[in-house]
Scaffold this motif. Structure first.
Motif, PDB file in Angstrom:
ATOM      1  N   MET A  46      -2.560  24.030 -38.070  1.00  0.00           N
ATOM      2  CA  MET A  46      -2.410  23.838 -39.511  1.00  0.00           C
ATOM      3  C   MET A  46      -1.265  24.678 -40.074  1.00  0.00           C
ATOM      4  SD  MET A  46      -4.366  21.547 -40.802  1.00  0.00           S
ATOM      5  CE  MET A  46      -4.009  20.564 -39.365  1.00  0.00           C
ATOM      6  N   GLU A  47      -1.111  25.893 -39.562  1.00  0.00           N
ATOM      7  CA  GLU A  47      -0.006  26.743 -40.012  1.00  0.00           C
ATOM      8  C   GLU A  47       1.338  26.114 -39.626  1.00  0.00           C
ATOM      9  OE1 GLU A  47       1.667  31.154 -38.956  1.00  0.00           O
ATOM     10  OE2 GLU A  47      -0.509  30.891 -39.079  1.00  0.00           O
ATOM     11  N   ASN A  48       1.428  25.658 -38.395  1.00  0.00           N
ATOM     12  CA  ASN A  48       2.656  25.002 -37.932  1.00  0.00           C
ATOM     13  C   ASN A  48       2.907  23.705 -38.672  1.00  0.00           C
ATOM     14  OD1 ASN A  48       3.199  26.990 -36.041  1.00  0.00           O
ATOM     15  ND2 ASN A  48       2.070  25.951 -34.429  1.00  0.00           N
ATOM     16  N   TRP A  49       1.849  22.937 -38.913  1.00  0.00           N
ATOM     17  CA  TRP A  49       1.999  21.668 -39.601  1.00  0.00           C
ATOM     18  C   TRP A  49       2.513  21.854 -41.023  1.00  0.00           C
ATOM     19  CZ3 TRP A  49      -1.368  19.812 -43.624  1.00  0.00           C
ATOM     20  CH2 TRP A  49      -0.992  18.548 -44.102  1.00  0.00           C
ATOM     21  N   PHE A  50       1.940  22.795 -41.742  1.00  0.00           N
ATOM     22  CA  PHE A  50       2.343  22.987 -43.131  1.00  0.00           C
ATOM     23  C   PHE A  50       3.808  23.392 -43.237  1.00  0.00           C
ATOM     24  CE2 PHE A  50       2.740  25.435 -47.083  1.00  0.00           C
ATOM     25  CZ  PHE A  50       2.412  24.436 -47.979  1.00  0.00           C
ATOM     26  N   SER A  51       4.234  24.345 -42.404  1.00  0.00           N
ATOM     27  CA  SER A  51       5.635  24.763 -42.470  1.00  0.00           C
ATOM     28  C   SER A  51       6.567  23.629 -42.030  1.00  0.00           C
ATOM     29  CB  SER A  51       5.870  26.027 -41.640  1.00  0.00           C
ATOM     30  OG  SER A  51       5.536  25.821 -40.295  1.00  0.00           O
ATOM     31  N   SER A  52       6.129  22.818 -41.075  1.00  0.00           N
ATOM     32  CA  SER A  52       6.932  21.667 -40.648  1.00  0.00           C
ATOM     33  C   SER A  52       7.015  20.621 -41.747  1.00  0.00           C
ATOM     34  CB  SER A  52       6.334  21.033 -39.390  1.00  0.00           C
ATOM     35  OG  SER A  52       6.399  21.925 -38.323  1.00  0.00           O
ATOM     36  N   TRP A  53       5.916  20.409 -42.454  1.00  0.00           N
ATOM     37  CA  TRP A  53       5.904  19.424 -43.520  1.00  0.00           C
ATOM     38  C   TRP A  53       6.851  19.815 -44.649  1.00  0.00           C
ATOM     39  CZ3 TRP A  53       0.832  17.315 -46.159  1.00  0.00           C
ATOM     40  CH2 TRP A  53       1.095  16.081 -46.752  1.00  0.00           C
ATOM     41  N   LEU A  54       6.955  21.112 -44.898  1.00  0.00           N
ATOM     42  CA  LEU A  54       7.871  21.576 -45.947  1.00  0.00           C
ATOM     43  C   LEU A  54       9.313  21.208 -45.640  1.00  0.00           C
ATOM     44  CD1 LEU A  54       6.412  25.107 -46.779  1.00  0.00           C
ATOM     45  CD2 LEU A  54       6.198  23.000 -48.111  1.00  0.00           C
ATOM     46  N   VAL A  55       9.650  21.106 -44.368  1.00  0.00           N
ATOM     47  CA  VAL A  55      10.992  20.690 -43.959  1.00  0.00           C
ATOM     48  C   VAL A  55      11.076  19.164 -43.849  1.00  0.00           C
ATOM     49  CG1 VAL A  55      12.705  20.812 -42.099  1.00  0.00           C
ATOM     50  CG2 VAL A  55      11.410  22.864 -42.767  1.00  0.00           C
ATOM     51  N   ALA A  56      10.034  18.561 -43.272  1.00  0.00           N
ATOM     52  CA  ALA A  56      10.048  17.119 -42.996  1.00  0.00           C
ATOM     53  C   ALA A  56      10.074  16.278 -44.274  1.00  0.00           C
ATOM     54  CB  ALA A  56       8.829  16.740 -42.154  1.00  0.00           C
ATOM     55  N   PHE A  57       9.361  16.681 -45.301  1.00  0.00           N
ATOM     56  CA  PHE A  57       9.281  15.864 -46.517  1.00  0.00           C
ATOM     57  C   PHE A  57      10.647  15.674 -47.171  1.00  0.00           C
ATOM     58  CE2 PHE A  57       7.994  15.666 -51.174  1.00  0.00           C
ATOM     59  CZ  PHE A  57       7.872  14.289 -51.176  1.00  0.00           C
ATOM     60  N   PRO A  58      11.385  16.741 -47.490  1.00  0.00           N
ATOM     61  CA  PRO A  58      12.714  16.499 -48.074  1.00  0.00           C
ATOM     62  C   PRO A  58      13.666  15.808 -47.098  1.00  0.00           C
ATOM     63  CG  PRO A  58      12.268  18.865 -47.920  1.00  0.00           C
ATOM     64  CD  PRO A  58      11.034  18.158 -47.486  1.00  0.00           C
ATOM     65  N   ALA A  59      13.504  16.094 -45.805  1.00  0.00           N
ATOM     66  CA  ALA A  59      14.369  15.450 -44.809  1.00  0.00           C
ATOM     67  C   ALA A  59      14.168  13.938 -44.819  1.00  0.00           C
ATOM     68  CB  ALA A  59      14.096  16.019 -43.422  1.00  0.00           C
ATOM     69  N   VAL A  60      12.922  13.492 -44.887  1.00  0.00           N
ATOM     70  CA  VAL A  60      12.634  12.054 -44.930  1.00  0.00           C
ATOM     71  C   VAL A  60      13.208  11.435 -46.197  1.00  0.00           C
ATOM     72  CG1 VAL A  60      10.762  10.372 -45.237  1.00  0.00           C
ATOM     73  CG2 VAL A  60      10.630  12.048 -43.409  1.00  0.00           C
ATOM     74  N   LEU A  61      13.106  12.127 -47.306  1.00  0.00           N
ATOM     75  CA  LEU A  61      13.640  11.581 -48.562  1.00  0.00           C
ATOM     76  C   LEU A  61      15.152  11.400 -48.486  1.00  0.00           C
ATOM     77  CD1 LEU A  61      11.602  13.524 -51.264  1.00  0.00           C
ATOM     78  CD2 LEU A  61      11.186  11.239 -50.347  1.00  0.00           C
ATOM     79  N   VAL A  62      15.835  12.279 -47.762  1.00  0.00           N
ATOM     80  CA  VAL A  62      17.287  12.187 -47.634  1.00  0.00           C
ATOM     81  C   VAL A  62      17.675  11.156 -46.570  1.00  0.00           C
ATOM     82  CG1 VAL A  62      19.347  13.466 -46.912  1.00  0.00           C
ATOM     83  CG2 VAL A  62      17.684  14.537 -48.445  1.00  0.00           C
ATOM     84  N   VAL A  63      16.959  11.142 -45.444  1.00  0.00           N
ATOM     85  CA  VAL A  63      17.335  10.311 -44.304  1.00  0.00           C
ATOM     86  C   VAL A  63      16.869   8.859 -44.441  1.00  0.00           C
ATOM     87  CG1 VAL A  63      17.002  10.033 -41.814  1.00  0.00           C
ATOM     88  CG2 VAL A  63      17.459  12.277 -42.761  1.00  0.00           C
ATOM     89  N   ALA A  64      15.736   8.619 -45.078  1.00  0.00           N
ATOM     90  CA  ALA A  64      15.158   7.270 -45.152  1.00  0.00           C
ATOM     91  C   ALA A  64      16.130   6.227 -45.736  1.00  0.00           C
ATOM     92  CB  ALA A  64      13.845   7.282 -45.922  1.00  0.00           C
TER      93      ALA A  64
END
Length: 78
Positions: A46-64
């Motif tokens: 859960m700790e790894n997931w949350f920190s990864s999500w903080l990066v993945a969410f804006p990345a998806v918005l830019v890359v999609a």
């Protein structure tokens, strides 16, 4: 289920859900491979997931949008 989010937020919700599911799955696999199935695995995951999500969410918005344009050029329509 009755829709409750305005359509103008569709791409934002898409990015939120896609990045959430993908980062959740990837961090689970990485955590299991790194730590193994241990009693504290859930907390580590859960700790790894949350920190990864903080990066993945804006990345998806830019890359999609870029990926959509690339796919549109690759796929035969009609």
């Amino acid at each position: 289920m009755k829709p409750f989010i305005p359509q103008r937020f569709e791409s934002l919700v898409f990015g939120l859900l896609l990045s959430g599911f993908m980062s959740c799955l990837v961090t689970l696999i990485a955590s299991v491979l790194t730590v193994g199935i241990e009693p504290g695995l859930f907390g580590i995951w859960m700790e790894n997931w949350f920190s990864s999500w903080l990066v993945a969410f804006p990345a998806v918005l830019v890359v999609a949008p870029l990926v959509r344009r690339i796919v549109h050029r690759l796929v035969i329509t009609g």
